[in-house]
Design a protein around this motif. Structure first.
Motif, PDB file in Angstrom:
ATOM      1  N   VAL A 112       0.840  -1.198   0.000  1.00 35.01           N
ATOM      2  CA  VAL A 112       0.000   0.000   0.000  1.00 35.01           C
ATOM      3  C   VAL A 112       0.874   1.247   0.000  1.00 35.01           C
ATOM      4  CG1 VAL A 112      -1.716   1.320   1.297  1.00 35.01           C
ATOM      5  CG2 VAL A 112      -1.914  -1.168   1.169  1.00 35.01           C
ATOM      6  N   SER A 113       1.931   1.232   0.822  1.00 31.02           N
ATOM      7  CA  SER A 113       2.817   2.391   0.936  1.00 31.02           C
ATOM      8  C   SER A 113       3.434   2.765  -0.402  1.00 31.02           C
ATOM      9  CB  SER A 113       3.916   2.098   1.958  1.00 31.02           C
ATOM     10  OG  SER A 113       4.788   3.187   2.109  1.00 31.02           O
ATOM     11  N   LYS A 114       3.720   1.771  -1.226  1.00 29.85           N
ATOM     12  CA  LYS A 114       4.367   2.016  -2.515  1.00 29.85           C
ATOM     13  C   LYS A 114       3.426   2.655  -3.534  1.00 29.85           C
ATOM     14  CE  LYS A 114       7.928  -1.594  -2.210  1.00 29.85           C
ATOM     15  NZ  LYS A 114       8.417  -2.889  -2.745  1.00 29.85           N
ATOM     16  N   ARG A 115       2.110   2.604  -3.275  1.00 32.34           N
ATOM     17  CA  ARG A 115       1.177   3.130  -4.285  1.00 32.34           C
ATOM     18  C   ARG A 115       0.363   4.328  -3.827  1.00 32.34           C
ATOM     19  NH1 ARG A 115      -4.132   0.338  -4.304  1.00 32.34           N
ATOM     20  NH2 ARG A 115      -4.211  -1.236  -2.654  1.00 32.34           N
ATOM     21  N   ILE A 116       0.591   4.812  -2.605  1.00 26.23           N
ATOM     22  CA  ILE A 116      -0.082   6.029  -2.178  1.00 26.23           C
ATOM     23  C   ILE A 116       0.956   7.043  -1.704  1.00 26.23           C
ATOM     24  CG2 ILE A 116      -2.151   4.747  -1.518  1.00 26.23           C
ATOM     25  CD1 ILE A 116      -1.418   5.252   1.416  1.00 26.23           C
ATOM     26  N   ALA A 117       0.526   8.260  -1.492  1.00 26.67           N
ATOM     27  CA  ALA A 117       1.468   9.318  -1.135  1.00 26.67           C
ATOM     28  C   ALA A 117       2.046   9.153   0.258  1.00 26.67           C
ATOM     29  CB  ALA A 117       0.763  10.678  -1.243  1.00 26.67           C
ATOM     30  N   ASN A 118       1.229   8.655   1.208  1.00 23.54           N
ATOM     31  CA  ASN A 118       1.685   8.613   2.587  1.00 23.54           C
ATOM     32  C   ASN A 118       1.003   7.486   3.347  1.00 23.54           C
ATOM     33  OD1 ASN A 118       3.192   9.766   4.824  1.00 23.54           O
ATOM     34  ND2 ASN A 118       1.232  10.457   5.647  1.00 23.54           N
ATOM     35  N   LEU A 119       1.817   6.611   3.939  1.00 22.23           N
ATOM     36  CA  LEU A 119       1.300   5.552   4.806  1.00 22.23           C
ATOM     37  C   LEU A 119       2.116   5.540   6.085  1.00 22.23           C
ATOM     38  CD1 LEU A 119      -0.656   2.936   4.907  1.00 22.23           C
ATOM     39  CD2 LEU A 119       1.517   1.700   4.689  1.00 22.23           C
ATOM     40  N   ILE A 120       1.427   5.432   7.217  1.00 22.74           N
ATOM     41  CA  ILE A 120       2.050   5.318   8.520  1.00 22.74           C
ATOM     42  C   ILE A 120       1.482   4.062   9.185  1.00 22.74           C
ATOM     43  CG2 ILE A 120       2.545   6.503  10.706  1.00 22.74           C
ATOM     44  CD1 ILE A 120       1.421   9.068   9.302  1.00 22.74           C
ATOM     45  N   VAL A 121       2.310   3.322   9.911  1.00 25.29           N
ATOM     46  CA  VAL A 121       1.836   2.125  10.608  1.00 25.29           C
ATOM     47  C   VAL A 121       2.165   2.238  12.087  1.00 25.29           C
ATOM     48  CG1 VAL A 121       2.096   0.715   8.536  1.00 25.29           C
ATOM     49  CG2 VAL A 121       3.938   0.768  10.232  1.00 25.29           C
ATOM     50  N   GLY A 122       1.462   1.465  12.888  1.00 26.42           N
ATOM     51  CA  GLY A 122       1.657   1.468  14.325  1.00 26.42           C
ATOM     52  C   GLY A 122       2.621   0.395  14.781  1.00 26.42           C
ATOM     53  N   VAL A 123       3.254   0.640  15.935  1.00 23.13           N
ATOM     54  CA  VAL A 123       4.148  -0.330  16.568  1.00 23.13           C
ATOM     55  C   VAL A 123       4.072  -0.101  18.071  1.00 23.13           C
ATOM     56  CG1 VAL A 123       6.179   1.190  16.385  1.00 23.13           C
ATOM     57  CG2 VAL A 123       6.501  -1.288  16.577  1.00 23.13           C
ATOM     58  N   ASP A 124       4.201  -1.195  18.850  1.00 26.58           N
ATOM     59  CA  ASP A 124       4.162  -1.004  20.307  1.00 26.58           C
ATOM     60  C   ASP A 124       5.087  -1.957  21.066  1.00 26.58           C
ATOM     61  OD1 ASP A 124       2.811  -3.438  20.209  1.00 26.58           O
ATOM     62  OD2 ASP A 124       1.141  -2.784  21.484  1.00 26.58           O
ATOM     63  N   SER A 125       6.045  -2.589  20.338  1.00 29.59           N
ATOM     64  CA  SER A 125       6.943  -3.528  21.014  1.00 29.59           C
ATOM     65  C   SER A 125       8.272  -3.619  20.270  1.00 29.59           C
ATOM     66  CB  SER A 125       6.314  -4.929  21.069  1.00 29.59           C
ATOM     67  OG  SER A 125       6.183  -5.467  19.753  1.00 29.59           O
ATOM     68  N   GLU A 126       9.297  -4.085  20.962  1.00 27.60           N
ATOM     69  CA  GLU A 126      10.587  -4.320  20.315  1.00 27.60           C
ATOM     70  C   GLU A 126      10.457  -5.373  19.229  1.00 27.60           C
ATOM     71  OE1 GLU A 126      13.871  -5.217  22.808  1.00 27.60           O
ATOM     72  OE2 GLU A 126      13.782  -3.334  23.931  1.00 27.60           O
ATOM     73  N   GLU A 127       9.688  -6.438  19.522  1.00 30.27           N
ATOM     74  CA  GLU A 127       9.521  -7.507  18.543  1.00 30.27           C
ATOM     75  C   GLU A 127       8.882  -6.974  17.261  1.00 30.27           C
ATOM     76  OE1 GLU A 127       9.338  -9.254  22.683  1.00 30.27           O
ATOM     77  OE2 GLU A 127       8.476  -7.521  21.644  1.00 30.27           O
ATOM     78  N   GLY A 128       7.847  -6.166  17.418  1.00 29.81           N
ATOM     79  CA  GLY A 128       7.188  -5.597  16.258  1.00 29.81           C
ATOM     80  C   GLY A 128       8.097  -4.664  15.486  1.00 29.81           C
ATOM     81  N   ALA A 129       8.881  -3.865  16.199  1.00 36.98           N
ATOM     82  CA  ALA A 129       9.794  -2.925  15.537  1.00 36.98           C
ATOM     83  C   ALA A 129      10.864  -3.667  14.742  1.00 36.98           C
ATOM     84  CB  ALA A 129      10.433  -2.015  16.575  1.00 36.98           C
ATOM     85  N   ARG A 130      11.423  -4.726  15.351  1.00 41.32           N
ATOM     86  CA  ARG A 130      12.459  -5.498  14.637  1.00 41.32           C
ATOM     87  C   ARG A 130      11.890  -6.119  13.368  1.00 41.32           C
ATOM     88  NH1 ARG A 130      14.170  -7.075  19.883  1.00 41.32           N
ATOM     89  NH2 ARG A 130      12.914  -8.975  19.770  1.00 41.32           N
TER      90      ARG A 130
END
Length: 383
Positions: A112-130
């Motif tokens: 999705v990020s590659k085909r729209i102007a701006n995408l932001i996603v959520g994260v709440d843990s080290e595991e998710g960030a990695r």
């Protein structure tokens, strides 16, 4: 349908254009909805914050476009599938306000990020960030992320006191850029549900602004401080340092917001149109053709802080109580002298419109003298 003096409704008469609709169904009054959209946009503009409505309420790109045209900076969704539907519908600024923890979903989000102007996603843990970092590197793509903070709801989000350390860790990873922090707390104050939405909104905003300042002092240049629900957003927006609010329900309003005092019944744009199928007025009993497959049951009656009576407000019989729901039946307890005859139609404002919309494949948009069917395009998009 006849009404006694004790059951007088101040609701506008039912529009003749609804006569041909089969029930139960959801009707949206376009003029009321447009006024709600304009009012929220004006409020955000006056407060100097961005408005990023949560599309979970309507799940329709057409309505998301109306919100953006009125001044919203983009939209919020909870699931990658919702983001895909909105992108397909022409929405090009989307925040997935949910921690992504599956590699398949991250790859879809990058798509999705590659085909729209701006995408932001959520994260709440080290595991998710990695995982976000690793998948982004493998895709040769950089992702914008926001750190979700638990400010008391005890849902998703890193505990408030652990957020600074996690923000620093995320900032150290490759191919993900930490651009802000966000939270959802709703009508909560000092750990308890409350009707004091002004105090709740301002407390939420202050907590998040103070945290953002500490994160910046530690060398992590977060920009966005995103907060606010439909009951609390207008108050959170007044806190200096808050940059964005994410209300959703305001687009239609519902019985909860009426009870919170953020709107009047006349500002509720969406309602369930139902038909009386059985009536025993001498027993104070009537049944409509909408039950738990028509009305959401996640906001139960007689619970704090609102103590709502029943599952919805019946505009044609405001003293009637929608006291029970089975799958296909809504059981009304009617006031003495009120007659609801089989075949009569009623409009019911549900307790919670967001999850009610998600039960329906389509809705009907009432525009002046015509009714237009709209598909609920992101209905059931759970993954």
């Amino acid at each position: 349908m006849t009404q006694s003096q004790g059951s007088t409704s101040t609701a506008q008469p039912m529009h003749p254009a609804l006569a041909g609709l089969e029930t139960p169904c959801i009707v949206i009054d376009a003029a009321v909805m447009d006024a709600n959209i304009a009012q929220a946009a004006q409020m955000a503009q006056q407060a100097g914050v961005k408005l990023r409505p949560h599309a979970k309420t309507h799940k329709m790109p057409l309505i998301a476009k109306k919100q953006i045209e009125a001044g919203a900076s983009g939209i919020t969704v909870a699931k990658v599938s919702e983001a895909e539907i909105m992108a397909d519908g022409g929405i090009d600024d989307i925040f997935i306000a949910y921690p992504l923890i599956a590699e398949s979903k991250i790859r879809r989000a990058i798509g999705v990020s590659k085909r729209i102007a701006n995408l932001i996603v959520g994260v709440d843990s080290e595991e998710g960030a990695r995982l976000l970092s690793r998948v982004a590197i493998s895709e040769g793509h950089s992702l914008q992320v926001r750190l979700e903070i638990d400010t008391g709801l005890r849902r998703t989000g890193v505990p408030y006191e652990e957020a600074l350390e996690l923000a620093q860790y995320i900032h150290s990873l490759d191919s993900i850029q930490l651009t802000g922090i966000y939270t959802f707390r709703g009508a909560l104050l000092d750990g308890k549900s409350t009707k004091d939405i002004e105090a709740a909104g301002k407390a939420e905003g202050l907590m998040m602004v103070e945290l953002a300042e500490r994160i910046r002092e530690a060398g992590v240049p977060v920009q966005d401080v995103s907060v606010g629900s439909s009951p609390t957003g207008a108050f959170a927006a007044t806190v200096p340092g808050v940059t964005e609010i994410r209300p959703g329900t305001y687009v239609f309003q519902d019985r909860m917001l009426v009870e919170f005092g953020t709107c009047a019944l006349e500002q509720c744009a969406a309602y369930v149109l139902a038909t009386v199928v059985t009536s025993r007025p001498e027993e104070g009993h009537a049944v409509i053709d909408g039950g738990s497959k028509t009305f959401a049951t996640d906001v139960q009656p007689n619970t704090n802080p609102l103590q709502l009576r029943g599952f919805g407000h019946v505009l044609e019989a405001p003293d009637a109580l929608l006291e029970r729901l089975s799958e296909e039946h809504g059981i009304l307890r009617t006031a003495p002298g009120t007659s609801l005859a089989p075949g009569d139609r009623v409009r019911v404002i549900p307790n919670h419109i967001c999850s009610t919309i998600n039960l329906h494949n389509h809705v009907y948009l009432l525009e002046e003298d015509r009714v237009r069917q709209l598909d609920v395009a992101a209905r059931g998009m759970l993954e």
